[in-house]
Design a protein around this motif. Sequence first.
Motif, PDB file in Angstrom:
ATOM      1  N   ALA A 151      62.065  49.249  54.580  1.00  0.00           N
ATOM      2  CA  ALA A 151      61.861  48.347  53.438  1.00  0.00           C
ATOM      3  C   ALA A 151      60.379  48.007  53.294  1.00  0.00           C
ATOM      4  N   GLY A 152      59.709  47.797  54.410  1.00  0.00           N
ATOM      5  CA  GLY A 152      58.274  47.542  54.370  1.00  0.00           C
ATOM      6  C   GLY A 152      57.515  48.724  53.797  1.00  0.00           C
ATOM      7  N   GLY A 153      57.971  49.935  54.094  1.00  0.00           N
ATOM      8  CA  GLY A 153      57.357  51.120  53.519  1.00  0.00           C
ATOM      9  C   GLY A 153      57.520  51.169  52.009  1.00  0.00           C
ATOM     10  N   LEU A 154      58.653  50.689  51.521  1.00  0.00           N
ATOM     11  CA  LEU A 154      58.893  50.669  50.075  1.00  0.00           C
ATOM     12  C   LEU A 154      57.959  49.701  49.356  1.00  0.00           C
ATOM     13  N   ILE A 155      57.704  48.556  49.978  1.00  0.00           N
ATOM     14  CA  ILE A 155      56.873  47.547  49.308  1.00  0.00           C
ATOM     15  C   ILE A 155      55.404  47.619  49.732  1.00  0.00           C
ATOM     16  N   GLY A 156      55.098  48.479  50.720  1.00  0.00           N
ATOM     17  CA  GLY A 156      53.716  48.665  51.125  1.00  0.00           C
ATOM     18  C   GLY A 156      53.157  47.612  52.054  1.00  0.00           C
ATOM     19  N   GLN A 157      54.038  46.809  52.648  1.00  0.00           N
ATOM     20  CA  GLN A 157      53.611  45.796  53.622  1.00  0.00           C
ATOM     21  C   GLN A 157      54.815  45.386  54.458  1.00  0.00           C
ATOM     22  N   PRO A 158      54.579  44.830  55.639  1.00  0.00           N
ATOM     23  CA  PRO A 158      55.713  44.420  56.469  1.00  0.00           C
ATOM     24  C   PRO A 158      56.575  43.359  55.768  1.00  0.00           C
ATOM     25  N   VAL A 159      57.877  43.430  56.001  1.00  0.00           N
ATOM     26  CA  VAL A 159      58.796  42.422  55.464  1.00  0.00           C
ATOM     27  C   VAL A 159      58.639  41.158  56.311  1.00  0.00           C
ATOM     28  N   PRO A 160      58.324  40.019  55.681  1.00  0.00           N
ATOM     29  CA  PRO A 160      58.195  38.773  56.464  1.00  0.00           C
ATOM     30  C   PRO A 160      59.545  38.367  57.059  1.00  0.00           C
ATOM     31  N   LEU A 161      59.522  38.018  58.344  1.00  0.00           N
ATOM     32  CA  LEU A 161      60.745  37.634  59.046  1.00  0.00           C
ATOM     33  C   LEU A 161      60.612  36.217  59.590  1.00  0.00           C
ATOM     34  N   VAL A 162      61.747  35.560  59.749  1.00  0.00           N
ATOM     35  CA  VAL A 162      61.809  34.247  60.405  1.00  0.00           C
ATOM     36  C   VAL A 162      62.916  34.286  61.448  1.00  0.00           C
ATOM     37  N   LYS A 163      62.765  33.459  62.479  1.00  0.00           N
ATOM     38  CA  LYS A 163      63.784  33.368  63.518  1.00  0.00           C
ATOM     39  C   LYS A 163      64.974  32.567  63.013  1.00  0.00           C
ATOM     40  N   CYS A 164      66.156  33.012  63.371  1.00  0.00           N
ATOM     41  CA  CYS A 164      67.367  32.265  63.023  1.00  0.00           C
ATOM     42  C   CYS A 164      67.369  30.930  63.766  1.00  0.00           C
ATOM     43  N   LYS A 165      68.146  29.978  63.242  1.00  0.00           N
ATOM     44  CA  LYS A 165      68.172  28.639  63.841  1.00  0.00           C
ATOM     45  C   LYS A 165      69.060  28.557  65.077  1.00  0.00           C
ATOM     46  N   THR A 166      70.176  29.317  65.110  1.00  0.00           N
ATOM     47  CA  THR A 166      71.151  29.132  66.186  1.00  0.00           C
ATOM     48  C   THR A 166      71.322  30.343  67.089  1.00  0.00           C
ATOM     49  N   ILE A 167      70.746  31.486  66.727  1.00  0.00           N
ATOM     50  CA  ILE A 167      70.864  32.696  67.546  1.00  0.00           C
ATOM     51  C   ILE A 167      69.491  33.347  67.689  1.00  0.00           C
ATOM     52  N   ASP A 168      69.374  34.273  68.631  1.00  0.00           N
ATOM     53  CA  ASP A 168      68.088  34.909  68.916  1.00  0.00           C
ATOM     54  C   ASP A 168      67.927  36.197  68.101  1.00  0.00           C
ATOM     55  N   LEU A 169      67.877  36.066  66.780  1.00  0.00           N
ATOM     56  CA  LEU A 169      67.643  37.183  65.866  1.00  0.00           C
ATOM     57  C   LEU A 169      66.650  36.740  64.797  1.00  0.00           C
ATOM     58  N   GLU A 170      66.085  37.725  64.086  1.00  0.00           N
ATOM     59  CA  GLU A 170      65.198  37.434  62.964  1.00  0.00           C
ATOM     60  C   GLU A 170      65.796  38.023  61.693  1.00  0.00           C
ATOM     61  N   VAL A 171      65.544  37.352  60.571  1.00  0.00           N
ATOM     62  CA  VAL A 171      66.028  37.806  59.266  1.00  0.00           C
ATOM     63  C   VAL A 171      64.890  37.727  58.259  1.00  0.00           C
TER      64      VAL A 171
END
Length: 69
Positions: free
Chosen positions: A31-51
Amino acid sequence: MPVATAIGVESAVLAASLFRLPFGDDELAAAGGLIGQPVPLVKCKTIDLEVSAQAEIVLEGEIAPDPSQ
């Protein structure tokens, strides 16, 4: 297993989620390749993942490895 579902993401993230990538390749990198920059991510509030930071709604939870739990 922690799980996060991002709803209302930008179109590049949605498009990249449909790509047939080799096992282990990162859809968010595509997806970052499509838009030409990294997709901004944030950490989830209750689990150890980023979205995606631009998601309108994020559903967080866990899936039990044993379906009877």
